[in-house]
Motif scaffolding. Sequence first.
Motif, PDB file in Angstrom:
ATOM      1  N   UNK A 156      40.608  42.875  42.528  1.00 55.35           N
ATOM      2  CA  UNK A 156      39.441  43.676  42.171  1.00 55.35           C
ATOM      3  C   UNK A 156      38.808  43.038  40.936  1.00 55.35           C
ATOM      4  N   UNK A 157      37.619  42.471  41.122  1.00 59.65           N
ATOM      5  CA  UNK A 157      36.943  41.722  40.059  1.00 59.65           C
ATOM      6  C   UNK A 157      35.546  42.297  39.867  1.00 59.65           C
ATOM      7  N   UNK A 169      29.380  45.468  39.031  1.00 56.01           N
ATOM      8  CA  UNK A 169      29.335  45.106  40.437  1.00 56.01           C
ATOM      9  C   UNK A 169      30.667  44.474  40.819  1.00 56.01           C
ATOM     10  N   UNK A 170      31.069  44.676  42.068  1.00 57.36           N
ATOM     11  CA  UNK A 170      32.374  44.214  42.528  1.00 57.36           C
ATOM     12  C   UNK A 170      32.242  42.938  43.355  1.00 57.36           C
ATOM     13  N   UNK A 171      33.198  42.039  43.187  1.00 56.90           N
ATOM     14  CA  UNK A 171      33.173  40.761  43.902  1.00 56.90           C
ATOM     15  C   UNK A 171      33.769  40.913  45.305  1.00 56.90           C
ATOM     16  N   UNK A 175      38.934  39.693  47.836  1.00 54.32           N
ATOM     17  CA  UNK A 175      39.803  38.541  48.054  1.00 54.32           C
ATOM     18  C   UNK A 175      41.269  38.945  48.051  1.00 54.32           C
ATOM     19  N   UNK A 176      42.033  38.359  48.963  1.00 57.72           N
ATOM     20  CA  UNK A 176      43.452  38.704  49.008  1.00 57.72           C
ATOM     21  C   UNK A 176      44.095  38.320  50.320  1.00 57.72           C
ATOM     22  N   UNK A 177      45.352  38.723  50.478  1.00 54.11           N
ATOM     23  CA  UNK A 177      46.080  38.419  51.696  1.00 54.11           C
ATOM     24  C   UNK A 177      47.551  38.733  51.554  1.00 54.11           C
ATOM     25  N   UNK A 181      46.152  46.935  45.117  1.00 52.78           N
ATOM     26  CA  UNK A 181      44.864  46.592  44.531  1.00 52.78           C
ATOM     27  C   UNK A 181      45.079  46.233  43.056  1.00 52.78           C
ATOM     28  N   UNK A 182      44.702  44.997  42.683  1.00 53.89           N
ATOM     29  CA  UNK A 182      45.009  44.463  41.360  1.00 53.89           C
ATOM     30  C   UNK A 182      43.718  44.130  40.619  1.00 53.89           C
ATOM     31  N   UNK A 183      43.516  44.737  39.456  1.00 53.20           N
ATOM     32  CA  UNK A 183      42.349  44.452  38.631  1.00 53.20           C
ATOM     33  C   UNK A 183      42.518  43.094  37.964  1.00 53.20           C
TER      34      UNK A 183
END
Length: 203
Positions: A73-74, A79-81, A93-95, A146-148
């Motif tokens: 979470x960026x 606004x969020x990426x 982004x992730x997986x 979910x990681x900030x």
Amino acid sequence: MEQWLKLVIEIQSLAQNGLTYSNNIYDIERYERLRDISAEMLSMKTNFSVEKVKELFCNKTGYQTPKLDTRAVIFKDNKILLVHENNGTWSLPGGWVDVLESVKSNTIKEVKEETGLNVLAKKIIAIQDRNKHNKPRYAYGVCKIFVLCDVIGGHFEKNVETTEIKYFSMDNLPILAEEKNNKEQIEMCFKAINDKNWQVQFD
């Protein structure tokens, strides 16, 4: 989750665990048959062939546990990426968490691979049971984390998974990859970034 799917998952889990710990050839045959039955049952209720179900649902060994999925979470200017997937949808982004990776290191790695950005993983926003929040439902458990994160450098680089990156406001979200993240989950991330006293949410 529908009761039939719960039963299919339980049968598959019992079969996999039995195959892991049993040394008796007759018991192994029974557990293999139970696994086949679970695949056949799932195939009857879905559009997947038995072979595809076995590939996705019956190809693991060892004691069955949920898979881990990290999502970065960026934010920038509130606004969020999101990353643009090859199929035209957008996601955080992730997986899957790879072998030898931790939640933190996997988050950083996935962001680099999908966006080209270097980030610091700061804190966890939420840990969710995927089947309680996302569709379609999977026949195995997934814990979504979910990681900030904060961006510390880098720039978008062409890769095999994503075509571009972009920041979005909550009232202007694109078509989301619902199986990975939905509007409610994105909204949760906005609430977390704007709440100094945010507490980790978990199922």
